[in-house]
Design an enzyme around this catalytic site. Structure first.
Site: not given
Lengths: 650, 650
Positions: B194, B307, B325, B406-407
């Site tokens: 995904g 997003e 990201c 994540c960033c």
């Protein structure tokens, strides 16, 4: 007090400036709303029942009643509420039409619902059984109290339309409400539901049953909220209005349906408890919300992520969320404030929202719905599957059903009870708030009645003829709302003499005789409207309105043009009306192609004229997306390059 | 081929117009990026490790290794990837600095990761153990292949910076990659992840190990996507680019990070397999994405809900998502295309994105981060808690950590490897793409080398001095990128003679001797930029740029004004520079208060002038929100009421 204590209406406050008239007092006999009400009864209710059965949301009650495998339960955590909203819609429709077949369907579902109720009154198909999460274990997202709220509203609708029915719904609701009061009373769980609804429902249930404990519990819920009792979530506590006490908040915020439902409940509590401070707080929230956080359609809520209001002036037409249910919540709130205060601005917003949000949702056949009501569609987008519930709230066409299918049942209960939002009375007489063909009657305590018949082609024509249909030697007042948009050019004719009237309320006090007439004429020339300069997203644009209707430019009407986004409207020439069509002059432009869309040279960013169209037709916004996928704009960029016409030129 | 086969760089294609230079070839010696790289090494890496430990995301590996209770696992389904991105960042940093202490921390984490690997190579702390969902049971949302992808990229970074290290990471990665190939090969699970990431990672892993099977698997994943193998979800299959095959798509769409990662992987596959059609498809997607779906900052993705990219021209500055990201993903993609094609427009976007998205995310101390990078903040908003992970992607100030974090790790690995994105070589010589103080060296196969030293205060000053630091009697080419924004007024001086140069690539071919110089001078006057007319949300606005930097108006700089939204910029007077500050002339206005913000009378909607400010200072966008909560605008509405100054007036 007279004329409303036992009205068949959803909202019956013990006090307030105006008193509601209900389904027995107001009849809609045709026209815009009459047609929609008929289609709702003839097609939508059956459509809803079909999907509720198909998706298993009614069967969930059987499953609970029979102790079946909880893993077989279907639908989202709030699916019970759709069954209750459907019951409410049926109850109003039965009250309106005496439909015997509907009556038997209604009773059958009530039996299935009742069978699922636990001995202590708890009623929810998602929680509390072995293999399910415990009762009240997820107040943020579980919607248990929300579901009970809708059950109570269904029972109220039934009690007011069939006070002597022996179907058992009122008992079921009483036991559910008592369970809530025991569980969440002063010594119970010190919290609230993540989705407001129980508050307004409990107040109405108190009004319907005369039991004050329900009102007390509603007041407790209203006071508890806003202190961070619910957990923080990604969307913030403002999502469920738990960020700030209702009394201190100055504007609606967070999830737009939740916010409106809560505010409606707060008004109900304030009115019953004569809590002037609480009422005033909500009044102020409403004012700031309407003046800074509401779309030109009356739609509320701009964000997809959390179905929430944006900040002040944050009203992008792109992907405007403007959820149908938020529109209905806004009507609920404005109606309660109108009853409390009598200010016609509340009825102005109701009118705008009914015509441009609520009526936009259902298709002409009443069997598909918009969940969101965007003001700009740039791409044809996805066409909803007609044979399965839509996963998505937004689409280019109406969908028959949704995974989250709150809107169809909400529209159905609203249309079935619509006559309750048309007119009010007070000791002096009658007030007409919404214009449609029909009759309005106020029954007085002494057996007399005041009755008027309204004849109009509104909203397509501005003439509203109000004929008195009763005789009374005592003078009384007949009041007509002059909409805010009609501030210039409206007239009222009494005794054959037209008089200019300004926006607000026009009242004629006299001993009305049968056959007396008042004619309200509203200015129906289409007009441009300009957005407040702080709404960044529509800077340099105008919208077009005619009467209470907002219009839209839809790509099917400009077949030679690739996208509605390629048109610039000539704001120097007012929109004109020809054969019932609203027409604007447009220039077609073409954007310049560059590798990078931001240029130091303004000329490189400007669009290039391609063609001109003298008469581009617009459609009423509520009627868009009925001719296949289309791109659409409500806000039209103006063409500053077109020459200004001489003043006064049509 | 020479000069890059064993570079310490994240991307080493087998062919392409340009060849990368890596961490051993390019040294950043200070200035804008040097400082950020130092802070990244000195503070950010430790900060990340602290939070990874504190949140238990490294301990999840211990839990898996020890067969602990899966209920104790912490973090989201993709938290393993943060540990891998941290390993990658450390690997580059160790390669850059030889930090022995970092080396031992690196090894310690690798040991913990490796201990959690299953005998068959499967490695994930969230799936596959008793009490957990089975392996590969949730390809839509489970992120298992995504996590493996980041593991492979960490291993590649390590293998290229410490080819002889005995830490075991490469083995772990090989076994994980082999498990993926066995499980998802032609006879395996016929699906994709995904979240794209495994594709680009497998190609690079193939390049690093020389094992073609990884490339084959990557190509299979790229080809499989876009055919609806993943389930439909609320956001639509375009969310994970499973709506349309990569070869057929014409623009990036859906989740902006996923879209860029996938496109990067597709370029990698296309380059290795000499698949011109696939490469051309991605080229076209990039062009359309940059020209229609990219913010002026280089940011991509406008929607909070998913997003995701909006449609063409759907670029509202309000709540612009512009995820950090996604900016990094865009740099990854543009870099791969630059290597393939040599087109300087790719480097233009990299520059813009590095200066205005990637460098915006970390605070000056490297210990808090923006996850999203909005272009407009209307309200001061919520201040993130400094002592817990933020639940929210958007906030008014940078947050130390996020539930979805994540960033920070993505920024860390990018800054640690930044020198790999500065310059390239080919058989003819050196190409400089990004300007910073440092040295660039190309080692030739015969032992010779070409070396230049760059001295500049860029981006604050437009002079870039490139001094040759090697002698070679053979002529070679030294190429400088002239940024797109510098199309007017740039000069290159060789041999003391300045020559005007247009945007693109300026190349000087000669037998360079030590001490020879080229000086590029870029026009550094601040400038207004105008948006394409199709970007509705910023109609009537300008942005301000200087050099590669986008500027912003921040409320802390206009203390007398309640909100930046009350200012209108005088677009007739160009922004000016005074003592290093960019200044614009503004009028302060006040919106008119009305009950309803849409008026038939345009005058009632217009703002009222209040005051004028000759010199309102702007801040570089990357530096905003460093002085407490503030309102902020990148796009400034122009004041059409201000008189036009005479042409040429400053």
């Amino acid at each position: 007090m007279s004329g409303n204590a036992h009205s068949a209406a959803p909202v019956l406050p013990a006090q307030g400036r105006l008193r509601p008239l209900g389904l027995r007092d107001v009849e809609i006999t045709g026209g815009f709303w009459g047609e929609r009400q008929s289609i709702n009864g003839a097609a939508t209710l059956q459509h809803i029942e079909h999907w509720l059965e198909r998706e298993g949301w009614i069967r969930n009650f059987d499953l609970t009643a029979n102790g079946g495998d909880p893993g077989e339960r279907r639908g989202r955590e709030f699916s019970d509420s759709e069954v209750y909203k459907f019951l409410e819609a049926m109850a109003w429709e039965i009250g309106r039409t005496d439909d015997a077949e509907l009556e038997s369907r209604f009773r059958a579902i009530v039996r299935r619902v009742g069978a699922a109720q636990q001995p202590d009154g708890y009623l929810n198909t998602r929680f509390g059984r072995p293999g399910q999460a415990p009762r009240w274990s997820d107040l943020e997202w579980g919607h248990e109290l929300y579901c009970v709220g809708h059950l109570l509203q269904a029972a109220v609708a039934r009690a007011r339309t069939r006070p002597d029915a022996d179907d058992g719904l009122l008992d079921i609701a009483c036991r559910a409400a008592d369970n809530v009061c025991r569980t969440f009373g002063p010594d119970g769980i010190d919290s609230v539901c993540g989705h407001a609804e129980i508050e307004t429902a409990l107040v109405e249930f108190a009004r319907a049953t005369g039991q004050e404990r329900y009102l007390t519990q509603a007041a407790l819920f209203v006071d508890r909220r806003g202190h961070g009792r619910l957990a923080d979530v990604e969307f913030g506590r403002e999502y469920f209005q738990d960020d700030q006490p209702v009394r201190q908040a100055t504007v609606l915020r967070g999830h737009a349906v939740r916010a409106n439902y809560l505010a409606a409940g707060a008004v109900d509590v304030a009115v019953e408890l004569k809590d002037a401070g609480l009422l005033d707080a909500v009044r102020g929230q409403w004012r700031n919300t309407v003046s800074r956080r509401t779309y030109v359609t009356g739609g509320q809520g701009s964000r997809h992520q959390d179905e929430a209001f944006g900040g002040d002036w944050m009203l992008p037409p792109d992907r405007a969320y403007s959820e149908t249910c938020a529109g209905i919540g806004s009507v609920m709130l404005a109606w309660r404030l109108l009853l409390a205060d009598g200010d016609p601005r509340y009825a102005d917003l109701i009118e705008r929202t009914l015509f441009n949000v609520v009526s936009t949702s259902p298709a002409a056949d009443g069997q598909s719905f918009f969940y969101t009501n965007t003001l700009h569609r740039r791409e044809l987008g996805t066409t909803p599957d007609t044979d399965r519930p839509s996963l998505r709230a937004a689409a280019s066409l109406r969908a028959p059903w949704f995974e989250v299918s709150c809107c169809p049942t909400n529209v159905a209960r609203t249309l079935a009870s619509l006559s309750a939002y048309v007119a009010t009375c007070d000791d002096d007489g009658l007030q007409l708030h919404q214009y449609l063909s029909g009759t309005v009657e106020q029954h007085l305590a002494d057996g007399r009645s005041r009755r008027v018949r309204i004849t109009t082609q509104y909203p397509y024509d501005g003439q509203i003829r109000v004929r008195v249909d009763s005789d009374d030697e005592h003078p009384w007042s007949l009041s007509l709302r002059v909409p805010g948009w009609a501030d210039q050019g409206a007239t009222v004719t009494v005794d054959g003499v037209p008089r200019p009237v300004a926006a607000g309320v026009f009242t004629e006090h006299r001993a009305w005789r049968r056959g007396d007439e008042m004619v309200l004429r509203l200015p129906m020339a289409p007009r441009f409207v300009h957005p407040d300069s702080r709404i960044d997203a529509v800077r340099g644009c105008v919208a077009v309105e005619r009467g209470p209707l907002v219009y839209a430019l839809e790509s099917v009407d400009v077949p030679g043009v690739a996208s509605v986004d390629d048109l610039r409207v000539d704001a120097g020439r007012p929109p004109r009306l020809l054969d019932g069509q609203v027409l604007v002059r447009c220039r077609q432009v073409r954007g310049q192609e560059h590798d990078w869309p931001y240029r130091a040279d303004a000329v490189e960013s400007a669009p290039v004229p391609v063609d001109e169209f003298d008469d581009v037709p617009l459609v009423p916004y509520h009627a868009w997306a009925n001719r296949g996928p289309s791109t659409m704009r409500v806000w039209l960029p103006t063409d500053t390059a077109l020459p200004e016409p001489a003043p006064g030129q049509p």
